[in-house]
Design a protein around this motif. Sequence first.
Motif, PDB file in Angstrom:
ATOM      1  N   UNK A 123       0.821  -1.208   0.000  1.00 56.51           N
ATOM      2  CA  UNK A 123       0.000   0.000   0.000  1.00 56.51           C
ATOM      3  C   UNK A 123       0.855   1.257   0.000  1.00 56.51           C
ATOM      4  N   UNK A 124       1.909   1.226   0.829  1.00 57.27           N
ATOM      5  CA  UNK A 124       2.806   2.386   0.854  1.00 57.27           C
ATOM      6  C   UNK A 124       3.498   2.600  -0.492  1.00 57.27           C
ATOM      7  N   UNK A 125       3.947   1.513  -1.076  1.00 62.49           N
ATOM      8  CA  UNK A 125       4.632   1.638  -2.372  1.00 62.49           C
ATOM      9  C   UNK A 125       3.649   2.048  -3.465  1.00 62.49           C
ATOM     10  N   UNK A 126       2.409   1.527  -3.360  1.00 64.68           N
ATOM     11  CA  UNK A 126       1.407   1.979  -4.325  1.00 64.68           C
ATOM     12  C   UNK A 126       1.155   3.475  -4.188  1.00 64.68           C
ATOM     13  N   UNK A 127       1.047   3.915  -2.916  1.00 60.86           N
ATOM     14  CA  UNK A 127       0.858   5.344  -2.683  1.00 60.86           C
ATOM     15  C   UNK A 127       2.060   6.144  -3.176  1.00 60.86           C
ATOM     16  N   UNK A 129       4.183   5.241  -5.504  1.00 59.10           N
ATOM     17  CA  UNK A 129       4.177   5.211  -6.973  1.00 59.10           C
ATOM     18  C   UNK A 129       3.154   6.182  -7.538  1.00 59.10           C
ATOM     19  N   UNK A 130       1.973   6.241  -6.914  1.00 58.42           N
ATOM     20  CA  UNK A 130       0.947   7.160  -7.363  1.00 58.42           C
ATOM     21  C   UNK A 130       1.390   8.611  -7.220  1.00 58.42           C
ATOM     22  N   UNK A 131       1.982   8.912  -6.033  1.00 60.16           N
ATOM     23  CA  UNK A 131       2.452  10.281  -5.802  1.00 60.16           C
ATOM     24  C   UNK A 131       3.566  10.653  -6.777  1.00 60.16           C
ATOM     25  N   UNK A 132       4.491   9.704  -6.989  1.00 60.07           N
ATOM     26  CA  UNK A 132       5.561   9.974  -7.937  1.00 60.07           C
ATOM     27  C   UNK A 132       5.014  10.183  -9.346  1.00 60.07           C
ATOM     28  N   UNK A 133       4.018   9.384  -9.706  1.00 61.41           N
ATOM     29  CA  UNK A 133       3.414   9.546 -11.021  1.00 61.41           C
ATOM     30  C   UNK A 133       2.689  10.885 -11.126  1.00 61.41           C
ATOM     31  N   UNK A 134       1.999  11.272 -10.055  1.00 66.01           N
ATOM     32  CA  UNK A 134       1.328  12.563 -10.055  1.00 66.01           C
ATOM     33  C   UNK A 134       2.335  13.708 -10.113  1.00 66.01           C
TER      34      UNK A 134
END
Length: 483
Positions: A123-127, A129-134
Amino acid sequence: MEFLGTTQVASYCGRRKNCLLPDLAPTSTTKETYQSYCLPGYRYLNSWRPSLLHKVVLVPEISDKEFNCTGRPPTILPALRSSLHTRYSTRDWHHANMVQLKGSEASRYCAGRLNTDSMRLMQNKDQLTFLMQEDSKRNLGERITNIDFWRSELIHELECLLKETQALETVKQRLDSAADALQGPLKIALECLYHREMRKGIDLVHDDVEKNLIKEVDVYKDCQEIFTKLAQKINQQLGINRDAQHALEHDLSDKNTASFIDEKCFNLRNTSNSINFYHGVEKADGIVSIPETWAKFTEDNIRCSQHARANSVKLREDAEAKLESTSEEMWNHFVSTNLALNNRIAEVADMKNKLQAQLAKVLQEIFQTEDTIMLLERSIKAKEYPLKVAQTRLEGRTRRPNIELCCDAPQLQLVTEVYTIDDTLQTLKRRLQEAQDTLQMLILDKSNLEHDISVKTNSFFIDKKCMDMRKVFPSTPRLIGFI
């Protein structure tokens, strides 16, 4: 900066010590319980997951000394003992089962904690990854905004430069047209000078008309030279403008390409069909500039274009001002020359009229002088007979004899008459000579007057012809190159 989702080292990550039993070899693994996003570069999806081990315990044989709690010496031979007693005791059975249960419980606990931490990590890595993508998307958006800003600046500057270049080319065409328009007046002025060289005698004078014509020719040539030099400067400035235009267009083309690429990257999603793995692309170093040098490059191109445009505007304004001033100067010289030529024509015509009037008077005087000469000749002719009579009388009386040859009153009167008539004849002959001399002088004056009149007539027609040639002069719009 610590990334989100980083976990501390779990207690199960260390090696767990077995109690009473030796380590067992793994026989099987658990099934996959979570399917996460796979990072590029990893070929196997489950290569990072730990395996949960199932252990199968094989109870080793225990010697008699280990299970002989009383410590008594055996009463039966060892060979027979194995057939009389079982291999394990109840206590050993309970102990082995307890150990198995505890080991299974510990493994299950460790597996539960591992699963929980793995879910939290994912979950942390997904978050993350999402933040980095954003963040990447936001940075791409900002980059697109910056590119659009500089594109608008480049487009605006390019439009201004193209407009100024077009205006400069128009001024150059006006200069060429003005230089061509001066060929006609220059040719006419030179022809006027050439025709006025055909004046004769005293009329071949360096008058105001000739001075103005020479000055007018010099003005035309100076204006043509000025227009030629300005056209050459404009050609050089047009080359500079084209270089700046090429730099702006090249930069704008690069920015259009970069904007298209960044917009395409900005619109990419995890569900896009065009995404793919490109292993090692993050290690490729194709960087040519940094944001500061990137912005400075475009700013330098715009500043160079603005500098070229400022020089172009100054040169164009100078050319337009020079066209206006030279047009007015040439028109003033043309009017001044025409005014001097009209004055000269009027002056020559007036002098010609005076000479003609004088010639008429001379002719009249010649006619009267000729009449006077004729009368004098008649008078002289008429005095000859009285003289002959008087002299004949005297000659006749000279033949009187002796004492009769007396100086009497008739003799004296005849002598006086002869002297008087002779003196009259001499006087009339002198007057006749004077009249003849006057007649010759009048005839010479008549010839001179006729010659002067012919000279004035020639000058009058030459100047009149020059004036007729100078009736047409290029209009002001033509002189400043608009036509």
